[in-house]
Design a protein around this motif. Sequence first.
Motif, short mmCIF file in Angstrom:
data_model
loop_
_atom_site.label_atom_id
_atom_site.label_comp_id
_atom_site.label_asym_id
_atom_site.label_seq_id
_atom_site.Cartn_x
_atom_site.Cartn_y
_atom_site.Cartn_z
N LEU A 6 4.35 -29.35 3.61
CA LEU A 6 4.99 -28.04 3.79
C LEU A 6 5.82 -27.68 2.56
O LEU A 6 5.87 -26.52 2.14
CB LEU A 6 5.85 -28.04 5.04
CG LEU A 6 5.15 -28.28 6.39
CD1 LEU A 6 6.14 -28.09 7.54
CD2 LEU A 6 3.95 -27.38 6.56
N ALA A 7 6.47 -28.69 1.99
CA ALA A 7 7.26 -28.44 0.78
C ALA A 7 6.36 -28.01 -0.37
O ALA A 7 6.71 -27.10 -1.14
CB ALA A 7 8.04 -29.70 0.40
N ARG A 8 5.20 -28.64 -0.52
CA ARG A 8 4.27 -28.24 -1.58
C ARG A 8 3.82 -26.79 -1.40
O ARG A 8 3.51 -26.11 -2.38
CB ARG A 8 3.06 -29.18 -1.60
CG ARG A 8 3.31 -30.50 -2.29
CD ARG A 8 2.02 -31.27 -2.52
NE ARG A 8 1.47 -31.77 -1.27
CZ ARG A 8 1.77 -32.95 -0.74
NH1 ARG A 8 2.65 -33.75 -1.33
NH2 ARG A 8 1.20 -33.35 0.39
N ALA A 9 3.78 -26.34 -0.15
CA ALA A 9 3.40 -24.95 0.13
C ALA A 9 4.58 -24.00 0.00
O ALA A 9 4.43 -22.81 0.28
CB ALA A 9 2.79 -24.85 1.53
N GLY A 10 5.74 -24.51 -0.40
CA GLY A 10 6.87 -23.65 -0.69
C GLY A 10 7.94 -23.57 0.37
O GLY A 10 8.94 -22.85 0.19
N ALA A 11 7.78 -24.28 1.49
CA ALA A 11 8.77 -24.19 2.56
C ALA A 11 10.05 -24.93 2.20
O ALA A 11 10.05 -25.89 1.42
CB ALA A 11 8.19 -24.77 3.85
N GLN A 12 11.15 -24.46 2.79
CA GLN A 12 12.41 -25.20 2.78
C GLN A 12 12.42 -26.10 4.00
O GLN A 12 11.93 -25.73 5.06
CB GLN A 12 13.58 -24.21 2.82
CG GLN A 12 13.60 -23.25 1.63
CD GLN A 12 14.51 -22.07 1.86
OE1 GLN A 12 14.40 -21.38 2.87
NE2 GLN A 12 15.41 -21.82 0.92
N LEU A 13 12.99 -27.30 3.87
CA LEU A 13 12.85 -28.32 4.90
C LEU A 13 14.17 -28.84 5.42
O LEU A 13 15.08 -29.13 4.64
CB LEU A 13 12.05 -29.51 4.35
CG LEU A 13 10.52 -29.51 4.45
CD1 LEU A 13 10.04 -29.44 5.87
CD2 LEU A 13 9.93 -28.42 3.61
N CYS A 14 14.24 -29.00 6.75
CA CYS A 14 15.24 -29.84 7.39
C CYS A 14 14.48 -30.93 8.12
O CYS A 14 13.67 -30.64 9.01
CB CYS A 14 16.11 -29.06 8.36
SG CYS A 14 17.38 -30.10 9.15
#
Length: 273
Positions: free
Chosen positions: A29-37
């Motif tokens: 998801l991070a590689r796709a640009g999302a911010q993560l918790c």
Amino acid sequence: MTSQRSLAGRAAVVTGASRGIGRAIAEELARAGAQLCVTARDAEGVGDTVAALRAQGADAVGAAGTVADPAHLWEVTERTMAAFGRVDIVVNNAATNRPYGPLMDADPDAWRTAFTVNVEAPLRLVQCAWRAWMREHGGAVVNVCTEGATHVGPNVGAYSTSKAALLHLTSQLAGELGPSVRVNSVSPGLVRTEMARFVWERAEESIAAGLPAGRIGEPDDVARAVRWLVSDEAAWITGADLLVDGGTRVRAASPAGDAHAVQRELRHHFPGA
């Protein structure tokens, strides 16, 4: 649209993200640009995941705790809102495969824990995200189930029954929260994780021979499926369960290997296979 930055501007919560499938999902998801918790019980593992996400250029925060604690789920939601101002994506990956053994021997407290972690916690986290953001702005949810949720097998009755309940919960939530929130699930087969090492490490060749795909799964196989389901590429998909199992359910038609022997091997040793 490609996966490159397809989730930019969206914030995601991933549970059970300190290792294995959960960590692979967070990184995808991070590689796709999302911010993560990200969250998991292991504080050190959460810290390692956050560090890895930041190293790849992602905005990421973490919170250690158990999804069995409703207060922790709200803490995760609040931390996501505080860090990013939104909660667009929820991935319910954390799970327990205990109690292991015949249901006639199952301890009632352990049975309740299985349903608390595998069914109640996903519902509670979606409720938190709904109240904090999704009710007004929409979003996407993916529940990580198992290919074995539709099967009967020795020793995994509590796990499989709870995952079957999670499958129905997925459908129910999709019906109730549409059209603004899409809710789907993925059902992995045998994946190369530490939890399943005692199966694939000693029997990988024979198991792979019985699968049409010719190999067992990798965490990234599941992660890519989740990334697709939460993206706009899957905008017309809700209430669905996506098998990510290398053809486990159709392997009886495969000319390679002894499919029935492989099935017995998995059912006996691997919860949810």
